[in-house]
Structure formats: structure tokens, C-alpha cells
Design a protein around this motif. Structure first.
Motif, PDB file in Angstrom:
ATOM      1  N   ILE A  13      43.743  41.032  38.321  1.00  0.00           N
ATOM      2  CA  ILE A  13      42.629  40.793  39.260  1.00  0.00           C
ATOM      3  C   ILE A  13      43.140  40.118  40.530  1.00  0.00           C
ATOM      4  CG2 ILE A  13      40.415  39.620  39.590  1.00  0.00           C
ATOM      5  CD1 ILE A  13      39.922  40.011  36.558  1.00  0.00           C
ATOM      6  N   LEU A  14      43.762  38.944  40.399  1.00  0.00           N
ATOM      7  CA  LEU A  14      44.210  38.232  41.605  1.00  0.00           C
ATOM      8  C   LEU A  14      45.403  38.936  42.256  1.00  0.00           C
ATOM      9  CD1 LEU A  14      43.732  34.483  40.573  1.00  0.00           C
ATOM     10  CD2 LEU A  14      42.113  36.077  41.609  1.00  0.00           C
ATOM     11  N   GLY A  32      37.678  44.237  43.887  1.00  0.00           N
ATOM     12  CA  GLY A  32      38.413  43.766  42.712  1.00  0.00           C
ATOM     13  C   GLY A  32      37.865  42.438  42.215  1.00  0.00           C
ATOM     14  N   VAL A  33      38.348  41.355  42.801  1.00  0.00           N
ATOM     15  CA  VAL A  33      37.982  40.028  42.303  1.00  0.00           C
ATOM     16  C   VAL A  33      36.476  39.776  42.432  1.00  0.00           C
ATOM     17  CG1 VAL A  33      38.422  38.861  44.525  1.00  0.00           C
ATOM     18  CG2 VAL A  33      38.644  37.579  42.373  1.00  0.00           C
ATOM     19  N   GLY A  34      35.925  39.056  41.433  1.00  0.00           N
ATOM     20  CA  GLY A  34      34.490  38.778  41.409  1.00  0.00           C
ATOM     21  C   GLY A  34      34.105  37.677  42.377  1.00  0.00           C
ATOM     22  N   TRP A 130      37.277  39.721  29.806  1.00  0.00           N
ATOM     23  CA  TRP A 130      37.877  39.326  31.091  1.00  0.00           C
ATOM     24  C   TRP A 130      39.399  39.369  30.966  1.00  0.00           C
ATOM     25  CZ3 TRP A 130      38.928  33.721  32.826  1.00  0.00           C
ATOM     26  CH2 TRP A 130      39.304  33.687  34.171  1.00  0.00           C
ATOM     27  N   ASN A 183      31.647  40.213  31.410  1.00  0.00           N
ATOM     28  CA  ASN A 183      32.740  40.588  32.313  1.00  0.00           C
ATOM     29  C   ASN A 183      33.829  41.260  31.499  1.00  0.00           C
ATOM     30  OD1 ASN A 183      34.829  40.673  34.158  1.00  0.00           O
ATOM     31  ND2 ASN A 183      34.920  38.461  34.535  1.00  0.00           N
ATOM     32  N   TYR A 214      28.165  33.016  34.820  1.00  0.00           N
ATOM     33  CA  TYR A 214      27.309  33.754  35.769  1.00  0.00           C
ATOM     34  C   TYR A 214      25.833  33.398  35.623  1.00  0.00           C
ATOM     35  CZ  TYR A 214      31.548  36.439  36.521  1.00  0.00           C
ATOM     36  OH  TYR A 214      32.840  36.792  36.836  1.00  0.00           O
ATOM     37  N   LYS A 246      30.502  31.009  41.049  1.00  0.00           N
ATOM     38  CA  LYS A 246      29.669  32.119  41.542  1.00  0.00           C
ATOM     39  C   LYS A 246      28.278  31.624  41.930  1.00  0.00           C
ATOM     40  CE  LYS A 246      32.954  34.165  39.154  1.00  0.00           C
ATOM     41  NZ  LYS A 246      34.048  35.001  39.504  1.00  0.00           N
ATOM     42  N   PHE A 348      29.347  42.782  38.099  1.00  0.00           N
ATOM     43  CA  PHE A 348      30.254  43.901  37.888  1.00  0.00           C
ATOM     44  C   PHE A 348      29.566  45.159  37.396  1.00  0.00           C
ATOM     45  CE2 PHE A 348      32.754  39.994  37.005  1.00  0.00           C
ATOM     46  CZ  PHE A 348      33.422  40.002  38.214  1.00  0.00           C
ATOM     47  N   ARG A 374      36.478  48.476  36.504  1.00  0.00           N
ATOM     48  CA  ARG A 374      35.461  47.488  36.880  1.00  0.00           C
ATOM     49  C   ARG A 374      35.359  47.395  38.407  1.00  0.00           C
ATOM     50  NH1 ARG A 374      36.111  41.005  36.546  1.00  0.00           N
ATOM     51  NH2 ARG A 374      36.858  41.392  38.652  1.00  0.00           N
TER      52      ARG A 374
HETATM   53  C1  LMR Z   1      36.815  37.870  38.100  1.00  0.00           C
HETATM   54  O1  LMR Z   1      36.712  38.257  36.936  1.00  0.00           O
HETATM   55  O2  LMR Z   1      37.072  38.626  39.042  1.00  0.00           O
HETATM   56  C2  LMR Z   1      36.588  36.423  38.415  1.00  0.00           C
HETATM   57  O3  LMR Z   1      36.272  35.728  37.266  1.00  0.00           O
HETATM   58  C3  LMR Z   1      37.676  35.813  39.196  1.00  0.00           C
HETATM   59  C4  LMR Z   1      38.951  35.669  38.446  1.00  0.00           C
HETATM   60  O4  LMR Z   1      39.507  34.560  38.488  1.00  0.00           O
HETATM   61  O5  LMR Z   1      39.430  36.626  37.827  1.00  0.00           O
END
Ligand code: LMR
Length: 396
Positions: A13-14, A32-34, A130, A183, A214, A246, A348, A374
Motif C-alpha cells: 500500500i505505502l 491506493g492508500v486509504g 488488510w 478492509n 473506520y 480517517k 474501499f 482494492r
Molecule cells: C489503508 O489500508 O490504505 C490504510 O489503512 C492506510 C495504511 O496504512 O495502509
């Protein structure tokens, strides 16, 4: 020490955000990132947060360390938000809350608590979950196994498979459940299903560990805590990891919490002393600013009302984008039925796009989504919708 070291794999993700930032194409889109974006494509500081910060700056007297578990006023405000201040879990004193650096910090502390006291316990996580859960718990020394959750064919919860798997989890193990806005799938149990899950975990003696990042992004603050409330029955044990990244937009303030609920106050205090020991050896005590913001807002009736409105506006905008996404895909003549996306909730959408689609979206169209398919709906805007759906049409 630093020679012949293989680079670590990019974070799913990051790592995408890093690739996105390095992409020089003008019309790139990061889903991408939430992280929430306004219709103008910015991640705003909420007005209630700006106001709370003014008050904090005007009254702050010290930067002395906070207690290991953070400010008690923060813990009290967090418990009231999650359970309601009159809930038996709160009034009995059998809940104890630590202010942690974000939801990630809460999960890590929870994982280390479990391994420190119950080294043989396994944590059961949903398939899928996640992308960072596995890393966090393995770093904490906790073994994980998975239970079925999502039915790809119908894009919905496979509740029968889930509940049957939970019925096989040995007593003394723990189960990670997403409190709301699962997630990555955006698919949650109904209230009735939550109560069945709560029955089974209580009967079997399994510890629920709720990832509650969330609250307010699904249906509303109270509606989204129905799973938590079902689990918090008399005498129950529970760990809750919550995040204010969030719902308060406090991403870079790393503001989260770990709440331990024991059968009684005495048990809670003894167990919580080990949570504090984990914190002491990890980061000693939490960063103060984000916690002060949350406490200020939740303890001020006008600021709280303003926050609930701003949260509602974010939720409504995401839902508008869900519908617009589905209708734009269909207007482009794409045969595939994407209407299930409007039934998912939270940030998402689990789109069903496969790895090849994801790769092509990135390479040909500078559209970044997570490898699992996602998509961060909260990053869609009226301005980027057409290009996004055109790109999806092309890769399909
Ligand atoms: C995500 O799933 O995008 C968020 O929770 C941010 C992250 O740190 O991954």
C-alpha cells in the motif's frame, strides 16, 4: 552491517504511494492508500480540528511526557464514543484504554500483549485482510491463520463458511474481526450475523480482537458500532484497536487507541499493566497532539456536532462516488455488472480487477490501485472519474 543487503519488498500500500509520487505523468490518479480526498482532490484538515488546535495552542502549558497509556481524559472520551458513556463496560471499570500511535500502533501493542501472556495462542484473520496485518502480528511474534470471509463469485460475505470456521477455532485463540468497513472488501456482517459471531466466540472462549479503524464511514457512528456492542456482552473479554486517522482526518498525527475489556475491573487492571509494559518497551508513551485534538472535540458539544456533520459529509461524498463510479462504468458500455460496489461500505471497493488489470492500469494509465484489486473510492472525484472509468474499460 549494510553490505550485500537485499532491498525489502515494496509495501503493497505505502510502496504504491512511493511509486505514485515518483510517476511524472500529469494525469496520474492515486486510488491506493486509504486517504480521504475532497471533490477538489485534497485531504482537508477538518474545520473542527482547526478550531480544537487553536484552543489547544492557547491553553497548552507543558510538553511534559504523557502517562504510558496517554491522557486518562482521552481514554474516557474514546470509550464513550465506542460504547456510549452509560454502557456497563464503561461504568463497571472493566475497560482500560491506551492512546497508541495510530491504529497500527494499537494492533502491534495488542499483538505483543497476546504473545507476552499467551505465547501459544494463534490469531485468526479473515481471508482477505488488510495487507499490513500479517506483518504487524508476525513482528509481534504472534502466529496467524486465516478463516474464510469473502465469496468472490457473489462479491459478498461468505457467512456460512466464516461462522463454520469460527466454530472450529480452539478455545484460547484470538480472532481478528473488522469492526466495520472491512478492509479490503467493504463487506460487513449484518447486525444479526454479528450477534451470531458474538455467540460463537463467547461459547468457545475465543478472544475477539476488533480492528475498528473506520467508525462513521459505513452507516454512522452508532450504526457502525453494532458489532462491537454485540461482542461487549456481560462478562465478555475483548480487545479493540481504533484509529482516528480517517474519521477525524488525523492521518499524520498517529492517533489511535487500544481498549482492553476484561471480565471485571480487577482482571482489567492486571492485564492492562502488561499493555503498559509493552508500550514502555516499544515507544514509552504516546505523542500528545492528536489525542488532545480528539479529546477537545469529543468533550465540547458544539465541536462534536460540527465533527459529526463533517464526518457525515465525507461518508456521503464517498457514497456519491460509488454510485457515480458504477453508472460511469455502465455508461461506457462495460458489460460486467459492477453494481455490487454500491453495496460495499467504507472507503474501499473490492473491484474484482485482477493483477494483470492492476498492472496495466498503472503502466498504461497511471492509475494506482492495490494489487488485490482494492480501489480507494474516497480518492475518486468528479474530475478524475471519466479518465478512471475509461482506463478500466481499456484494461478490461
Ligand atoms: C489503508 O489500508 O490504505 C490504510 O489503512 C492506510 C495504511 O496504512 O495502509
Amino acid at each position: 552491517m549494510f553490505q550485500n543487503i537485499e532491498p525489502a519488498p515494496a509495501d503493497p500500500i505505502l510502496g504504491l504511494t512511493e511509486a505514485f509520487n515518483a510517476d511524472t505523468r500529469a494525469n496520474k490518479i492515486n486510488l491506493g492508500v486509504g486517504v480521504y480526498k475532497s471533490n477538489e482532490g485534497v485531504t482537508p484538515v477538518l474545520d473542527c480540528v482547526t478550531e480544537a488546535q487553536k484552543q489547544i495552542l492557547a491553553t497548552e502549558k507543558t510538553k511534559a511526557y504523557k502517562p504510558m497509556a496517554g491522557d486518562p481524559a482521552y481514554g474516557k472520551a474514546v470509550q464513550a464514543l465506542m460504547f456510549g458513556s452509560d454502557h456497563e463496560v464503561v461504568t463497571s471499570g472493566r475497560a482500560a484504554t491506551a492512546h497508541t500511535p495510530g491504529g497500527t500502533g494499537a494492533l502491534r501493542v495488542a499483538g505483543e500483549y497476546i504473545t507476552s501472556q499467551h505465547p501459544d495462542a494463534t490469531l485468526w484473520v479473515s481471508d482477505p485482510t488488510w495487507a499490513n496485518h500479517g506483518n504487524i502480528f508476525s513482528a509481534a511474534g504472534l502466529k496467524t491463520k486465516s478463516y474464510p470471509y469473502f465469496d468472490k463469485a457473489s462479491n459478498s460475505l461468505d457467512f456460512d463458511a466464516m461462522i463454520n470456521a469460527i466454530k472450529q477455532i480452539p478455545a484460547g485463540d484470538a480472532i481478528l474481526l473488522h469492526g466495520c468497513c472491512h478492509n479490503p472488501t467493504g463487506v460487513d456482517p449484518s447486525d444479526e450475523q454479528w450477534s451470531q459471531i458474538a455467540d460463537v466466540v463467547a461459547e468457545r472462549g475465543i478472544l475477539p480482537l476488533l480492528d475498528f479503524a473506520y467508525q462513521g464511514f459505513g452507516q454512522g457512528l452508532t450504526e457502525d458500532s453494532q458489532g462491537l456492542l454485540a461482542l461487549a456482552r456481560p462478562g465478555s473479554e475483548l480487545l479493540v484497536c481504533s484509529s482516528f486517522s480517517k474519521n477525524f482526518g488525523l492521518y499524520n498525527e498517529r492517533t489511535g487507541s487500544l481498549t482492553l475489556v476484561a471480565a471485571n475491573k480487577e482482571n482489567a487492571q492486571a492485564a492492562f499493566s502488561h499493555v503498559k509494559a509493552v508500550i514502555r518497551r516499544s515507544y514509552s508513551n504516546p505523542p500528545a497532539h492528536g489525542g488532545a485534538i480528539v479529546t477537545t472535540i469529543l468533550n465540547d458539544a458544539a465541536l462534536k456536532t460540527q465533527w459529526v456533520q463533517e464526518l457525515t459529509d465525507m461518508r456521503n461524498r464517498i457514497n456519491t462516488m460509488r454510485s457515480l463510479f458504477v453508472s460511469t462504468l455502465s455508461a461506457k458500455g462495460i458489460d460486467q455488472d459492477f453494481s455490487f460496489i454500491t453495496r460495499q461500505q467504507g472507503m474501499f471497493s473490492f473491484s474484482g480487477l485482477n493483477k494483470d488489470h492492476v498492472q496495466a492500469l498503472k503502466e498504461k494509465h497511471a492509475v494506482y490501485i492495490v494489487g488485490s484489486g482494492r480501489i480507494n473510492v474516497a480518492g475518486m472525484t468528479e474530475a478524475n472519474m471519466d479518465a478512471l472509468c475509461e482506463a478500466i474499460k481499456d484494461v478490461l
